[in-house]
Design a protein around this motif. Structure first.
Motif: not given
Length: 553
Positions: A466-475
């Motif tokens: 799961i990746i936050d597309v705004n921050s580019m973080e792999w969360i």
């Protein structure tokens, strides 16, 4: 001595490689980082500005192999060679692996058994130490792990949630080369977990897994597509047809006489449902009221024979409902109308450079993904398509040079898009130029991508990342093997293990549930029983001597 500055060039590493600046792994399949062609200093693209300016890097500025920033949770804390169970299970033996503890995650990379073999750059498994159920311990005979007695002293297990069936904890047994190495691994992982808890770097996960319905329902075993109708009903499409399951009262309705349902598209604005069905893959439409079991006419779009995907949306500020159907390299665009009967009017036919691999509607444009490219076609007027990868952008030319499948595109804002290919994710602006220097990296080769703003779910053989597309973080990593999405948002999934399950990804950050979760049971006697009054209605229950037992479903 005259010191020079670095001459960095973008690099695709073929083995797991750590950043010399932050010591974290440079995860990804291609273009994971930069390397100085003079001194060999390698780092993430985002670490280039922080890297020591002097080339070669002075000894006192070099970071050790292990360097962990416990506050940020960044860096590599430990690594070594271990053995993990083979893909076919522990009874088949052990698989050699490189284990790296990095960014408070345990990465496992498969290796061949030869001594000089290199690990694969594709991550085999990832276990997040932020998982609330994470623990590490030695293995004891009482654990009932099928291992040889002489291996037991060298074994330890890592436990986390969501590795097996929903709500279950699951342990991965790991075999070290010696008892001392085993003790070192247990000590390091335990200490790191204590540091993690003290730093209050809590669980960042978005999704909790729930079983959407009783896995004894025979329809689930062959489900190929699904949709959430409302918080109490789901639609399932399989070889036998289209079924609506009322999850709270165990009632099932079969819709029409369609067979082989390949895709379900709910069109709430037009109060219609579109399905691709049959051996001939035809597009069919019917009113949403049919999902209540009412008799209705099915409206077939004759020219769509052989279609592979469908998408819907609105144009003219919501005034018209639009349906786009892809057949090989063609797209048929229809306006849909409903009064007493459903009708349609084809208003556009598009010819795509090659076979359509993905399709979606953004802001009165149909966005189309195909091998090594994406195009946006205006729906309201005639006009040439917009290239989403500009042909004169030199930093994007690598996509055309190495043919790669398109997985999906995401409209992040009116001026930015994320284009997801099988090897990498790229951010572009409305002109098709690069909008961010960094790219999204996949830990393993993806099979599917699903999007529910702002979270991108990337499905690979052994996990969903799961990746936050705004921050580019792999969360988050959901380490489920053999899981496939059944709808475009990735809420409903099929888990193709020994027991086939229908899984719902519940978003912890939203209020209320999109779906009610029934109590599941292990009652093997429950069966689909047809109502006497209707051959299209069933109850899922233990037969009481009345009713007609349905076989073959």
């Amino acid at each position: 001595m005259l010191h020079k500055t670095h001459r960095f060039f973008l690099t695709s590493f073929i083995v797991p490689t750590k950043c010399h600046q932050c010591t974290s792994l440079m995860v990804g399949l291609i273009r994971q980082g930069c390397t100085c062609e003079a001194c060999g200093f390698s780092c993430h693209i985002t670490c280039v500005e922080k890297a020591p300016k002097t080339c070669p890097v002075p000894f006192h500025q070099k970071k050790g192999a292990f360097c962990l920033d416990s506050q940020k949770g960044m860096g590599t804390a430990y690594e070594g060679h271990v053995w993990i169970p083979k893909k076919a299970g522990m009874k088949k033996g052990w698989q050699r692996a490189l284990a790296v503890v990095c960014d408070f995650k345990l990465f496992l990379y498969d290796m061949d058994e030869e001594e000089d073999s290199k690990p694969n750059v594709v991550v085999s498994q990832v276990i997040d130490m932020r998982d609330g159920a994470f623990s590490v311990s030695s293995v004891w005979p009482s654990d009932f792990i099928p291992a040889r007695r002489k291996e037991m002293p060298r074994m330890f297990k890592v436990t986390a949630s969501q590795l097996s069936a929903p709500s279950n904890r699951y342990s991965i047994p790991i075999l070290a080369d010696s008892e001392n190495e085993k003790s070192e691994w247990v000590s390091v992982l335990s200490e790191l977990h204590k540091i993690l808890r003290k730093s209050h770097s809590g669980d960042r996960s978005v999704y909790v897994l729930k079983e959407a319905y009783d896995n004894n329902l025979p329809l689930i075993k062959t489900t190929q597509t699904a949709a959430i109708i409302d918080h109490k009903r789901i639609a399932l499409g399989n070889e036998e047809g289209l079924f609506v399951v009322h999850v709270t009262i165990d009632e099932i309705i079969r819709i029409g006489y369609m067979k082989k349902i390949h895709q379900i598209e709910l069109i709430p604005h037009g109060q219609m449902v579109a399905v691709i069905s049959g051996r001939s893959h035809h597009e069919q439409l019917f009113p949403m009221s049919a999902l209540d079991g009412r008799k209705t006419d099915i409206h077939k779009l004759a020219e769509t024979k052989g279609c592979q995907t469908v998408t819907s949306g609105t144009v003219c500020q919501g005034a018209h409902t639009c349906l786009c159907v892809a057949r090989k390299s063609q797209i048929f665009c229809y306006k849909l109308f409903q009064s007493k009967k459903i009708s349609h009017r084809k208003f556009k036919e598009l010819q795509i450079p090659t076979n359509v691999q993905w399709m979606g509607i953004f802001s009165a444009q149909v966005c189309v993904g195909f091998q090594s490219g994406f195009l946006r076609y205006p729906l309201r007027r005639e006009g040439i398509p917009y290239r989403m990868l500009h042909s004169h952008e030199p930093t994007l030319s690598f996509i055309a040079h190495q043919p790669v499948d398109a997985l999906c595109a995401i409209e992040i804002s009116s001026i930015e898009y994320l284009l997801c290919f099988k090897s990498i994710g790229i951010y572009t602006d409305s002109r098709g130029l690069r909008s961010r220097p960094a790219e999204l990296m996949w830990p393993a080769t993806p099979s599917y991508c699903c999007y529910n703003a702002p979270y991108l779910s990337v499905y690979s053989e052994n996990a969903v990342d799961i990746i936050d597309v705004n921050s580019m973080e792999w969360i988050q990593t959901i380490p489920l093997k053999k899981v496939q999405p059944l709808n475009s948002e990735g809420f409903l999934n099929i888990l193709l293990l020994e027991t086939i399950r229908l899984i719902y990804f519940k978003n912890k950050k939203t209020n209320g549930d999109e779906l009610v979760f029934p109590e599941t049971s292990d009652n093997q006697q429950k069966q689909m029983v047809r109502h006497h009054s209707s051959k299209h209605r069933y109850s899922f229950r233990v037969p009481r001597g009345k009713g007609i037992l349905v076989k073959g479903l």
